[in-house]
Scaffold this active site. Structure first.
Site, PDB file in Angstrom:
ATOM      1  N   LYS A  38       0.742  -1.081   0.258  1.00 21.84           N
ATOM      2  CA  LYS A  38       0.058  -0.079   0.109  1.00 21.84           C
ATOM      3  C   LYS A  38       0.775   0.844  -0.306  1.00 21.84           C
ATOM      4  CE  LYS A  38       0.066  -0.282   5.178  1.00 21.84           C
ATOM      5  NZ  LYS A  38      -0.485  -1.065   6.159  1.00 21.84           N
ATOM      6  N   TYR A 248      16.512  31.597   3.971  1.00 23.51           N
ATOM      7  CA  TYR A 248      15.327  32.671   4.614  1.00 23.51           C
ATOM      8  C   TYR A 248      15.466  33.072   6.121  1.00 23.51           C
ATOM      9  CZ  TYR A 248      12.553  31.028   0.491  1.00 23.51           C
ATOM     10  OH  TYR A 248      11.833  31.248  -1.378  1.00 23.51           O
TER      11      TYR A 248
HETATM   12  C1  PLP Z   1      -0.057  -1.679   6.344  1.00 23.06           C
HETATM   13  C2  PLP Z   1      -0.631  -3.059   7.063  1.00 23.06           C
HETATM   14  C3  PLP Z   1       0.497  -4.699   7.253  1.00 23.06           C
HETATM   15  C4  PLP Z   1       1.746  -3.985   7.254  1.00 23.06           C
HETATM   16  O1  PLP Z   1       2.309  -4.031   8.667  1.00 23.06           O
HETATM   17  P1  PLP Z   1       3.774  -3.468   8.704  1.00 23.06           P
HETATM   18  O2  PLP Z   1       3.899  -2.980  10.155  1.00 23.06           O
HETATM   19  O3  PLP Z   1       4.353  -2.165   8.154  1.00 23.06           O
HETATM   20  O4  PLP Z   1       4.335  -4.513   8.533  1.00 23.06           O
HETATM   21  C5  PLP Z   1      -0.516  -5.331   7.854  1.00 23.06           C
HETATM   22  N1  PLP Z   1      -1.261  -5.904   8.008  1.00 23.06           N
HETATM   23  C6  PLP Z   1      -2.315  -4.552   7.781  1.00 23.06           C
HETATM   24  C7  PLP Z   1      -3.535  -4.885   8.119  1.00 23.06           C
HETATM   25  C8  PLP Z   1      -2.027  -2.955   7.327  1.00 23.06           C
HETATM   26  O5  PLP Z   1      -2.590  -2.576   6.913  1.00 23.06           O
END
Ligand code: PLP
Length: 349
Positions: A38, A248
């Protein structure tokens, strides 16, 4: 005409990404590791990360949004992809049905949307205590949940990166749920959850941050290698006299004559303005402290430690995730996902 090569890049180490997936897969024991891709593979770029993870052996991919599906489907078949947010609208459910990508059903409402679109294989997320997304276990008996064709039964740990009693409680509740609602595959652990032990792995694990070089628990430190290396080109070198001000607000005042470089990295690229005071870039092993404020598109660094550096030379942005999180006050997750689109993603062997 093609753009010239960028002056800001994110080098992605193929061997490290491959090695991290294999290490997390091995640590998952008899379970197989999937991959959370994701948020554009945590900022690395789906088009770079997914083929590498696929070639490493990953067969189960997860995104959050439906808009993330198309990019992943360029590299893996739809049966290997699931969407964690599930269908929020009827259009989402119809899209899932049309593409063959599995929705992760998180509520009775989502089950109805999915069944209304024609149903078929889906995943089911049960909430065992994170109280964020997922079906409350008490609703497992709902007729529309019972009608689902569940491929993978999921739950998600709230505190896997800590030594919390909540981990054992969630594991126990998930095992109980899985015994009443059987599914071909059961998955609970994220990266940190894998480090909690084999009894958290069930049939599949869902690592994310660990694949990309994050170390959410100390047990993983020896197995996980840095994957993403931001690098930036020097644009201009100048000589300051004592009393000259930089950037700045002129907040840095040169205490003596010094040589400095302006480099093409700014807060628009995810290099936060709040790092201006303490940040540093590197030329090989040499440390180059930032001088003055971070601008949208550039920063200025002290070249005292690298007198031979000139315009066009590359500098490294220190981005070892555990160390950078400690130094910059952000989580390892934020450090990766905030890197902007101007960093050209570049896979190196
Ligand atoms: C993002 C996510 C993961 C991965 O988690 P990490 O802590 O990055 O390993 C696993 N399961 C779900 C449901 C997630 O949303």
């Amino acid at each position: 005409m093609q753009s010239p090569p960028a002056s800001l890049r994110l080098r992605i180490d193929r061997a490290a990404l491959t090695g991290n997936w294999r290490a997390l897969d091995a640590m998952s024991g008899t379970a197989r590791a999937g991959a959370a891709v994701k948020a554009d593979a945590y900022g690395l770029g789906v088009r770079h990360a997914v083929p590498i993870l696929r070639d490493a052996g990953a067969c189960d991919f997860f995104v959050a949004h439906w808009c993330e599906v198309a990019a992943v489907l360029d590299h893996v078949p739809p049966v290997q992809l699931a969407v964690l947010h599930g269908p929020i609208t009827a259009e989402d459910a119809a899209f899932a049905h049309a593409t063959g990508v599995r929705p992760v059903i998180n509520s009775v409402q989502q089950a109805r949307l999915w069944l209304g679109a024609g149903g078929g294989a889906c995943d089911l997320m049960v909430d065992t205590g994170i109280n964020r997304l997922g079906l409350p276990p008490a609703q497992l008996g709902e007729p529309d949940i019972a009608r689902l064709q569940v491929h993978t039964l999921h739950s998600h740990l709230a505190s896997a990166d800590e030594d919390s009693v909540q981990n054992r409680q969630q594991r126990a509740l998930f095992a109980q749920v899985a015994s009443t609602r059987t599914a071909a595959c059961r998955a609970l652990a994220n990266s940190a959850g894998i480090a909690l032990g084999r009894d958290y792995a069930f049939d599949m694990t869902r690592p994310g941050i660990g694949l990309y070089g994050g170390v959410p628990r100390a047990e993983l430190a020896d197995s996980i290698r840095q994957v993403a290396f931001p690098q930036v080109r020097t644009m201009q070198v100048r000589q300051l006299q004592a009393g000259d001000r930089v950037g700045y607000g002129g907040v840095f005042v040169a205490p003596h004559a010094m040589r400095v470089a302006t480099v093409a990295l700014g807060y628009a690229d995810g290099y936060l303005r709040s790092w201006g005071g303490t940040g540093r870039l590197q030329a090989g092993a040499e440390q180059l402290p930032l001088l003055g404020r971070v601008s949208m598109d550039m920063v200025v660094v002290d070249l005292s430690a690298a007198p031979d550096l000139g315009p066009g030379d590359w500098l490294d942005v220190p981005y070892n995730l555990p160390a950078a999180a400690q130094a910059g006050g952000l989580s390892q997750y934020e450090l990766l996902t905030l890197l902007g689109p101007r960093l050209e993603r570049l896979v190196t062997e």
